[in-house]
Design an enzyme around this catalytic site. Sequence first.
Site, PDB file in Angstrom:
ATOM      1  CB  CYS A  43      -0.926  -0.022   1.217  1.00  0.00           C
ATOM      2  SG  CYS A  43      -1.839   1.507   1.416  1.00  0.00           S
ATOM      3  CB  CYS A  48      -3.167   2.350  -1.783  1.00  0.00           C
ATOM      4  SG  CYS A  48      -3.465   0.639  -1.384  1.00  0.00           S
ATOM      5  CE  LYS A  51      -4.684   3.901  -6.610  1.00  0.00           C
ATOM      6  NZ  LYS A  51      -5.180   2.549  -6.466  1.00  0.00           N
ATOM      7  CE1 TYR A 181     -10.868  -2.128  -7.024  1.00  0.00           C
ATOM      8  CE2 TYR A 181     -10.781  -4.475  -7.509  1.00  0.00           C
ATOM      9  CZ  TYR A 181     -11.358  -3.409  -6.848  1.00  0.00           C
ATOM     10  OH  TYR A 181     -12.420  -3.625  -6.014  1.00  0.00           O
ATOM     11  CD  GLU A 185      -6.822   1.881  -9.353  1.00  0.00           C
ATOM     12  OE1 GLU A 185      -7.790   1.992  -8.596  1.00  0.00           O
ATOM     13  OE2 GLU A 185      -5.691   1.536  -8.940  1.00  0.00           O
ATOM     14  CG  HIS A 439     -29.025  22.054  -4.604  1.00  0.00           C
ATOM     15  ND1 HIS A 439     -29.008  21.188  -5.678  1.00  0.00           N
ATOM     16  CD2 HIS A 439     -29.231  23.289  -5.111  1.00  0.00           C
ATOM     17  CE1 HIS A 439     -29.214  21.879  -6.795  1.00  0.00           C
ATOM     18  NE2 HIS A 439     -29.344  23.149  -6.467  1.00  0.00           N
ATOM     19  CD  GLU A 444     -28.346  18.016  -5.297  1.00  0.00           C
ATOM     20  OE1 GLU A 444     -29.441  18.376  -4.849  1.00  0.00           O
ATOM     21  OE2 GLU A 444     -27.531  18.788  -5.828  1.00  0.00           O
TER      22      GLU A 444
HETATM   23  P1  NDP Z   1      -7.543  -8.097 -10.647  1.00  0.00           P
HETATM   24  O1  NDP Z   1      -7.842  -9.417 -10.079  1.00  0.00           O
HETATM   25  O2  NDP Z   1      -8.393  -6.929 -10.301  1.00  0.00           O
HETATM   26  O3  NDP Z   1      -7.509  -8.197 -12.230  1.00  0.00           O
HETATM   27  C1  NDP Z   1      -6.677  -9.088 -12.877  1.00  0.00           C
HETATM   28  C2  NDP Z   1      -6.952  -8.967 -14.342  1.00  0.00           C
HETATM   29  O4  NDP Z   1      -5.998  -9.706 -15.086  1.00  0.00           O
HETATM   30  C3  NDP Z   1      -8.320  -9.497 -14.716  1.00  0.00           C
HETATM   31  O5  NDP Z   1      -8.849  -8.654 -15.681  1.00  0.00           O
HETATM   32  C4  NDP Z   1      -8.000 -10.877 -15.263  1.00  0.00           C
HETATM   33  O6  NDP Z   1      -8.918 -11.304 -16.217  1.00  0.00           O
HETATM   34  C5  NDP Z   1      -6.670 -10.630 -15.931  1.00  0.00           C
HETATM   35  N1  NDP Z   1      -5.819 -11.805 -16.028  1.00  0.00           N
HETATM   36  C6  NDP Z   1      -5.532 -12.697 -15.078  1.00  0.00           C
HETATM   37  N2  NDP Z   1      -4.662 -13.627 -15.521  1.00  0.00           N
HETATM   38  C7  NDP Z   1      -4.405 -13.313 -16.803  1.00  0.00           C
HETATM   39  C8  NDP Z   1      -3.577 -13.879 -17.807  1.00  0.00           C
HETATM   40  N3  NDP Z   1      -2.861 -14.971 -17.576  1.00  0.00           N
HETATM   41  N4  NDP Z   1      -3.547 -13.281 -19.024  1.00  0.00           N
HETATM   42  C9  NDP Z   1      -4.272 -12.171 -19.250  1.00  0.00           C
HETATM   43  N5  NDP Z   1      -5.050 -11.581 -18.348  1.00  0.00           N
HETATM   44  C10 NDP Z   1      -5.119 -12.144 -17.134  1.00  0.00           C
HETATM   45  O7  NDP Z   1      -6.011  -7.843 -10.299  1.00  0.00           O
HETATM   46  P2  NDP Z   1      -5.109  -6.562 -10.319  1.00  0.00           P
HETATM   47  O8  NDP Z   1      -3.764  -7.062 -10.645  1.00  0.00           O
HETATM   48  O9  NDP Z   1      -5.692  -5.478 -11.149  1.00  0.00           O
HETATM   49  O10 NDP Z   1      -5.172  -6.108  -8.806  1.00  0.00           O
HETATM   50  C11 NDP Z   1      -4.941  -7.044  -7.752  1.00  0.00           C
HETATM   51  C12 NDP Z   1      -5.793  -6.732  -6.567  1.00  0.00           C
HETATM   52  O11 NDP Z   1      -5.309  -5.587  -5.924  1.00  0.00           O
HETATM   53  C13 NDP Z   1      -7.237  -6.408  -6.896  1.00  0.00           C
HETATM   54  O12 NDP Z   1      -8.034  -7.544  -6.945  1.00  0.00           O
HETATM   55  C14 NDP Z   1      -7.648  -5.481  -5.802  1.00  0.00           C
HETATM   56  O13 NDP Z   1      -8.205  -6.233  -4.752  1.00  0.00           O
HETATM   57  C15 NDP Z   1      -6.353  -4.841  -5.358  1.00  0.00           C
HETATM   58  N6  NDP Z   1      -6.289  -3.455  -5.843  1.00  0.00           N
HETATM   59  C16 NDP Z   1      -7.216  -2.557  -5.407  1.00  0.00           C
HETATM   60  C17 NDP Z   1      -7.194  -1.263  -5.839  1.00  0.00           C
HETATM   61  C18 NDP Z   1      -8.209  -0.304  -5.342  1.00  0.00           C
HETATM   62  O14 NDP Z   1      -8.852  -0.596  -4.356  1.00  0.00           O
HETATM   63  N7  NDP Z   1      -8.400   0.832  -5.996  1.00  0.00           N
HETATM   64  C19 NDP Z   1      -6.193  -0.793  -6.789  1.00  0.00           C
HETATM   65  C20 NDP Z   1      -5.285  -1.806  -7.202  1.00  0.00           C
HETATM   66  C21 NDP Z   1      -5.345  -3.079  -6.746  1.00  0.00           C
HETATM   67  P3  NDP Z   1     -10.308 -12.006 -15.818  1.00  0.00           P
HETATM   68  O15 NDP Z   1     -11.273 -10.895 -15.573  1.00  0.00           O
HETATM   69  O16 NDP Z   1     -10.614 -12.784 -17.027  1.00  0.00           O
HETATM   70  O17 NDP Z   1     -10.046 -12.837 -14.622  1.00  0.00           O
END
Ligand code: NDP
Length: 460
Positions: A43, A48, A51, A181, A185, A439, A444
């Site tokens: 984080c 976080c 970022k 995510y 982002e 407002h 709102e």
């Molecule tokens: P996520 O789980 O959110 O997303 C992973 C993405 O990668 C999905 O779209 C997934 O596709 C895809 N994917 C997985 N494996 C492969 C592969 N082998 N080839 C191609 N695409 C693939 O993970 P992130 O890495 O974005 O973030 C990790 C975690 O960190 C999040 O789950 C979240 O909990 C936390 N986080 C939170 C944030 C916030 O609160 N703002 C910001 C950043 C991270 P599919 O949909 O098909 O599974």
Amino acid sequence: MNAYDYDLFVIGGGSGGVRASRMAAAAGARVAIAEEHAFGGTCVIRGCIPKKLFVYASHYMEDFEDAGGFGWTVPRPKFDWNVLVANKNKEIGRLEGLYRENVSKAGVEIVMERAEFADPHTILLKKSGRTVTAKHILIATGGRPSRNTGDCSGAEHAITSNEAFYLDKLPRRVMVAGGGYIAVEFANIFHGLGAEVTLVYRRDKILRGFDEDMRDCLTEAMTKKGIRIVTNRVFKRLDKRGDELFALTDHGEMLEADAVMLAIGRVPNTDGLGLDKAGVEIGERGEVKVDDFSKSNVDHIYAIGDVTDRIQLTPVAIHEAMAFVKTVFEGKPTPVDHRLVPSAVFSQPEIGTVGLTEAAALAAGHSIDVYTSRFRPLKHTLSGRQERSFFKMIVDAVTGQVLGCHIFGADAAEMIQVVAVAMKMGATKADFDATVALHPSAAEELVTMRSKSYSKAPAH
Ligand code: NDP
């Protein structure tokens, strides 16, 4: 005489480990915490916080553009990546120091080296070669970006979010793999800072698991801005020639970029931790398997945060830390509560979400009334920006209870945090309706969505 050197040994100085160590010490326990890199974990160091600083930086581009409609003449803005990275590093350094200081002030012993299990009660400190024993051990080692691209060759040429925070220069063209995510982002961050961005996602719509309307709104907004979203594609090969990268997709296209970033999920940090020596069971993704109290299969060994692969969010790790300390050191067995955890995607604009999506509410058997509001934010009446906000509330048709709330628009994260409080208290749609609006604000809308947009019943 104590049978162990410590009452609690914490492995990992991230948000969860730090909170647990401080609280346990405050409860009178003799505590040590080991960290091999820097305090603050994902984080603070490479997640976080940096970022969000990058998100602020990237938003200025639109702010400069929007200013014109309000009478400002802004000279052509120029962005310096190195200034941003240096200032971010300085702030992260300051925060790291604060984390360390707070741990120390709480009376927790800091061990700046890698710790691994030697046996169920013994920890081996790798650098010094020392071993220490503890009555309880807490695994809070977090996670790391996955590099598991399947059969994509040359994936080592790609960066992950870890490296994105420290690049020497802003790449002119960036390709981001993933649709979650981090992918979303960073696609927005790089675009806002002036890079040409292509997001490559393996399915048909980004942000799987989010409410469909949120996914559609963001896809539309990103596309309108000029972020290219390529769906139903994965990389098969990455070639590096000079400073350029060439990515071959599984459909045979060749895409070019100066940087390719993998944002394909995060995996738990359990490799080499000696869990086998302690008899701790791990799951398929390498996560420590725990019960509702964050206890592993070994009675005195607990795990919290991303290493357990439950909900990968900082406040959840902190919540798990507090429940752990209450359970083990304060005599109040407290299961973790993962219900109604709000979260936000810091895209531009943001998505804020809490509770059930429309699809999840129906799947859970609820008949629902759905309230929506799509509008042009007041600011953009003068800025001229063609951006719409979208609010959506999912209400149980029988009880009136608000089951889910999803906001797409500026400040969605700030709003959804407060909505989560109301929902945690069991707020009904009538409670929202009975609240006087503030407002003029976007929030709102939450209390003025009088007539339902549609109703749906679960499929049998
Ligand atoms: P996520 O789980 O959110 O997303 C992973 C993405 O990668 C999905 O779209 C997934 O596709 C895809 N994917 C997985 N494996 C492969 C592969 N082998 N080839 C191609 N695409 C693939 O993970 P992130 O890495 O974005 O973030 C990790 C975690 O960190 C999040 O789950 C979240 O909990 C936390 N986080 C939170 C944030 C916030 O609160 N703002 C910001 C950043 C991270 P599919 O949909 O098909 O599974």
